[in-house]
Scaffold this motif. Sequence first.
Motif, PDB file in Angstrom:
ATOM      1  N   GLY A 194       0.834  -1.275   0.035  1.00 33.13           N
ATOM      2  CA  GLY A 194      -0.077   0.035  -0.139  1.00 33.13           C
ATOM      3  C   GLY A 194       0.934   1.192  -0.142  1.00 33.13           C
ATOM      4  O   GLY A 194       0.694   2.488  -0.621  1.00 33.13           O
ATOM      5  N   ILE A 195       1.807   1.477   0.769  1.00 35.20           N
ATOM      6  CA  ILE A 195       2.917   2.603   0.707  1.00 35.20           C
ATOM      7  C   ILE A 195       3.481   2.655  -0.700  1.00 35.20           C
ATOM      8  O   ILE A 195       3.625   3.635  -1.016  1.00 35.20           O
ATOM      9  CB  ILE A 195       3.833   2.280   1.932  1.00 35.20           C
ATOM     10  CG1 ILE A 195       3.088   2.324   3.286  1.00 35.20           C
ATOM     11  CG2 ILE A 195       4.918   3.251   1.848  1.00 35.20           C
ATOM     12  CD1 ILE A 195       4.262   2.048   4.386  1.00 35.20           C
ATOM     13  N   ARG A 196       3.940   1.574  -1.100  1.00 36.61           N
ATOM     14  CA  ARG A 196       4.552   1.641  -2.506  1.00 36.61           C
ATOM     15  C   ARG A 196       3.615   2.268  -3.528  1.00 36.61           C
ATOM     16  O   ARG A 196       3.975   2.951  -4.458  1.00 36.61           O
ATOM     17  CB  ARG A 196       5.039   0.274  -2.848  1.00 36.61           C
ATOM     18  CG  ARG A 196       6.202  -0.278  -2.178  1.00 36.61           C
ATOM     19  CD  ARG A 196       6.502  -1.608  -2.648  1.00 36.61           C
ATOM     20  NE  ARG A 196       7.782  -2.335  -1.983  1.00 36.61           N
ATOM     21  CZ  ARG A 196       9.048  -2.284  -2.403  1.00 36.61           C
ATOM     22  NH1 ARG A 196       9.373  -1.586  -3.529  1.00 36.61           N
ATOM     23  NH2 ARG A 196       9.851  -2.835  -1.544  1.00 36.61           N
ATOM     24  N   MET A 197       2.372   1.978  -3.485  1.00 35.66           N
ATOM     25  CA  MET A 197       1.523   2.244  -4.629  1.00 35.66           C
ATOM     26  C   MET A 197       0.825   3.680  -3.861  1.00 35.66           C
ATOM     27  O   MET A 197       0.644   4.340  -5.017  1.00 35.66           O
ATOM     28  CB  MET A 197       0.141   1.306  -4.382  1.00 35.66           C
ATOM     29  CG  MET A 197       0.314  -0.190  -4.980  1.00 35.66           C
ATOM     30  SD  MET A 197      -1.004  -1.226  -4.899  1.00 35.66           S
ATOM     31  CE  MET A 197      -1.997  -0.625  -6.374  1.00 35.66           C
ATOM     32  N   ALA A 198       0.755   3.997  -2.741  1.00 34.40           N
ATOM     33  CA  ALA A 198       0.786   5.423  -2.472  1.00 34.40           C
ATOM     34  C   ALA A 198       1.868   6.239  -3.010  1.00 34.40           C
ATOM     35  O   ALA A 198       1.681   7.542  -3.530  1.00 34.40           O
ATOM     36  CB  ALA A 198       0.366   5.501  -1.064  1.00 34.40           C
ATOM     37  N   LEU A 199       2.951   5.798  -3.196  1.00 27.94           N
ATOM     38  CA  LEU A 199       4.239   6.615  -3.522  1.00 27.94           C
ATOM     39  C   LEU A 199       4.490   6.543  -4.969  1.00 27.94           C
ATOM     40  O   LEU A 199       5.168   7.322  -5.294  1.00 27.94           O
ATOM     41  CB  LEU A 199       5.317   6.070  -2.662  1.00 27.94           C
ATOM     42  CG  LEU A 199       5.629   6.554  -1.166  1.00 27.94           C
ATOM     43  CD1 LEU A 199       6.755   5.940  -0.425  1.00 27.94           C
ATOM     44  CD2 LEU A 199       5.658   7.818  -1.071  1.00 27.94           C
ATOM     45  N   GLY A 200       3.442   5.797  -5.412  1.00 26.81           N
ATOM     46  CA  GLY A 200       3.532   6.088  -7.174  1.00 26.81           C
ATOM     47  C   GLY A 200       3.989   4.858  -7.763  1.00 26.81           C
ATOM     48  O   GLY A 200       4.261   4.854  -8.766  1.00 26.81           O
ATOM     49  N   ALA A 201       3.971   3.620  -7.037  1.00 26.56           N
ATOM     50  CA  ALA A 201       4.232   2.531  -7.713  1.00 26.56           C
ATOM     51  C   ALA A 201       3.028   1.967  -8.690  1.00 26.56           C
ATOM     52  O   ALA A 201       1.995   2.220  -8.455  1.00 26.56           O
ATOM     53  CB  ALA A 201       4.607   1.207  -6.869  1.00 26.56           C
ATOM     54  N   ARG A 202       3.542   1.758  -9.981  1.00 26.35           N
ATOM     55  CA  ARG A 202       2.604   1.203 -10.895  1.00 26.35           C
ATOM     56  C   ARG A 202       2.206  -0.329 -10.737  1.00 26.35           C
ATOM     57  O   ARG A 202       2.866  -0.948  -9.973  1.00 26.35           O
ATOM     58  CB  ARG A 202       3.287   1.189 -12.350  1.00 26.35           C
ATOM     59  CG  ARG A 202       3.500   2.676 -12.625  1.00 26.35           C
ATOM     60  CD  ARG A 202       4.234   2.771 -14.092  1.00 26.35           C
ATOM     61  NE  ARG A 202       5.415   2.214 -13.673  1.00 26.35           N
ATOM     62  CZ  ARG A 202       6.199   1.567 -14.619  1.00 26.35           C
ATOM     63  NH1 ARG A 202       5.703   1.541 -16.007  1.00 26.35           N
ATOM     64  NH2 ARG A 202       7.454   0.854 -14.519  1.00 26.35           N
ATOM     65  N   VAL A 238      -5.087   3.628   0.527  1.00 31.29           N
ATOM     66  CA  VAL A 238      -5.530   4.344   1.675  1.00 31.29           C
ATOM     67  C   VAL A 238      -6.176   3.389   2.869  1.00 31.29           C
ATOM     68  O   VAL A 238      -5.716   3.526   3.953  1.00 31.29           O
ATOM     69  CB  VAL A 238      -6.782   4.989   1.136  1.00 31.29           C
ATOM     70  CG1 VAL A 238      -7.413   5.865   2.307  1.00 31.29           C
ATOM     71  CG2 VAL A 238      -6.266   6.303   0.345  1.00 31.29           C
ATOM     72  N   GLU A 239      -6.715   2.195   2.235  1.00 31.51           N
ATOM     73  CA  GLU A 239      -7.357   1.166   3.191  1.00 31.51           C
ATOM     74  C   GLU A 239      -6.138   0.525   3.823  1.00 31.51           C
ATOM     75  O   GLU A 239      -6.296   0.151   5.210  1.00 31.51           O
ATOM     76  CB  GLU A 239      -8.010   0.269   2.378  1.00 31.51           C
ATOM     77  CG  GLU A 239      -9.377   0.547   2.269  1.00 31.51           C
ATOM     78  CD  GLU A 239     -10.352   0.856   3.558  1.00 31.51           C
ATOM     79  OE1 GLU A 239     -10.267  -0.269   4.507  1.00 31.51           O
ATOM     80  OE2 GLU A 239     -11.043   1.886   3.664  1.00 31.51           O
ATOM     81  N   SER A 240      -5.112   0.117   3.003  1.00 29.09           N
ATOM     82  CA  SER A 240      -3.996  -0.697   3.805  1.00 29.09           C
ATOM     83  C   SER A 240      -3.344   0.229   5.088  1.00 29.09           C
ATOM     84  O   SER A 240      -2.995  -0.444   5.890  1.00 29.09           O
ATOM     85  CB  SER A 240      -3.004  -0.907   2.661  1.00 29.09           C
ATOM     86  OG  SER A 240      -2.461   0.168   2.209  1.00 29.09           O
ATOM     87  N   LEU A 241      -3.369   1.613   4.632  1.00 26.49           N
ATOM     88  CA  LEU A 241      -2.586   2.525   5.526  1.00 26.49           C
ATOM     89  C   LEU A 241      -3.567   2.716   6.871  1.00 26.49           C
ATOM     90  O   LEU A 241      -2.921   2.746   7.978  1.00 26.49           O
ATOM     91  CB  LEU A 241      -2.095   3.891   4.989  1.00 26.49           C
ATOM     92  CG  LEU A 241      -1.205   3.720   3.956  1.00 26.49           C
ATOM     93  CD1 LEU A 241      -0.746   5.096   2.908  1.00 26.49           C
ATOM     94  CD2 LEU A 241       0.067   3.400   4.295  1.00 26.49           C
ATOM     95  N   ARG A 242      -4.689   2.652   6.562  1.00 24.46           N
ATOM     96  CA  ARG A 242      -5.684   2.953   7.935  1.00 24.46           C
ATOM     97  C   ARG A 242      -5.709   1.770   8.448  1.00 24.46           C
ATOM     98  O   ARG A 242      -5.597   1.800   9.818  1.00 24.46           O
ATOM     99  CB  ARG A 242      -6.796   3.141   7.006  1.00 24.46           C
ATOM    100  CG  ARG A 242      -7.634   4.401   7.227  1.00 24.46           C
ATOM    101  CD  ARG A 242      -9.148   4.650   7.136  1.00 24.46           C
ATOM    102  NE  ARG A 242      -9.261   5.658   5.880  1.00 24.46           N
ATOM    103  CZ  ARG A 242     -10.078   5.741   4.980  1.00 24.46           C
ATOM    104  NH1 ARG A 242     -11.074   4.694   4.679  1.00 24.46           N
ATOM    105  NH2 ARG A 242     -10.136   6.880   3.937  1.00 24.46           N
ATOM    106  N   ASN A 243      -5.632   0.472   7.966  1.00 30.13           N
ATOM    107  CA  ASN A 243      -5.534  -0.580   8.902  1.00 30.13           C
ATOM    108  C   ASN A 243      -4.226  -0.525   9.490  1.00 30.13           C
ATOM    109  O   ASN A 243      -4.375  -1.461  10.495  1.00 30.13           O
ATOM    110  CB  ASN A 243      -5.760  -1.828   7.998  1.00 30.13           C
ATOM    111  CG  ASN A 243      -7.016  -1.946   7.376  1.00 30.13           C
ATOM    112  OD1 ASN A 243      -8.126  -1.550   7.900  1.00 30.13           O
ATOM    113  ND2 ASN A 243      -7.542  -2.501   6.124  1.00 30.13           N
ATOM    114  N   GLU A 244      -3.343  -0.248   9.104  1.00 33.36           N
ATOM    115  CA  GLU A 244      -1.953  -0.344   9.817  1.00 33.36           C
ATOM    116  C   GLU A 244      -2.024   0.663  10.985  1.00 33.36           C
ATOM    117  O   GLU A 244      -1.577   0.408  12.079  1.00 33.36           O
ATOM    118  CB  GLU A 244      -0.909  -0.092   8.862  1.00 33.36           C
ATOM    119  CG  GLU A 244       0.513  -0.392   9.252  1.00 33.36           C
ATOM    120  CD  GLU A 244       0.655  -1.681   9.554  1.00 33.36           C
ATOM    121  OE1 GLU A 244       1.603  -2.266  10.402  1.00 33.36           O
ATOM    122  OE2 GLU A 244       0.216  -2.606   8.872  1.00 33.36           O
TER     123      GLU A 244
END
Length: 176
Positions: free
Chosen positions: A85-93, A170-176
Amino acid sequence: SLVVRANGDAAALVPAITRVLQGIDAQATIRRPTTLDDMVATALSQHRFNMLLFVALAALAFVLAGVGIYSVLAYNVRSRIAEIGIRMALGARVADVLGLVLVDGMKPALAGMGVGALGALFLAGLLSKMMYGVSPSDPITFAVVGFLLASVALAACLVPAWRATRVDPVESLRNE
């Protein structure tokens, strides 16, 4: 010994041949008249059973390998949801996440294939008596089996990799 070639149903000729032989010599004892095809089938029945057993065990091994790789990789992806989730939030394709998970899954699979191929080369001599028409270290057989096992491993890695791309950052960061 009498050999008769027939283009039709050879089993139907057995009674006729038996009558002809008894007509030639009534004292002759004819035991279990059979066709050459039946004799060959009887002679090869043990080899066919061994081959069927090898095929069944190989299929079971492929299924177990696929399920094992899938299970381990699915658990790995599930435990790394926050990281993904963090990788995707930072722009990982999507391709980046797919590549990450596929590489993580295929590394141990390819290493296991290498160790397994070496073990098979060393142990092939033990099974050489059960093999028919194939040398114990046949490179084509090793290549085909390696390709099939790599395909099973790749297919087992694709499902967790595809699920990893569906992670909502967003969901993965909220759950963490």
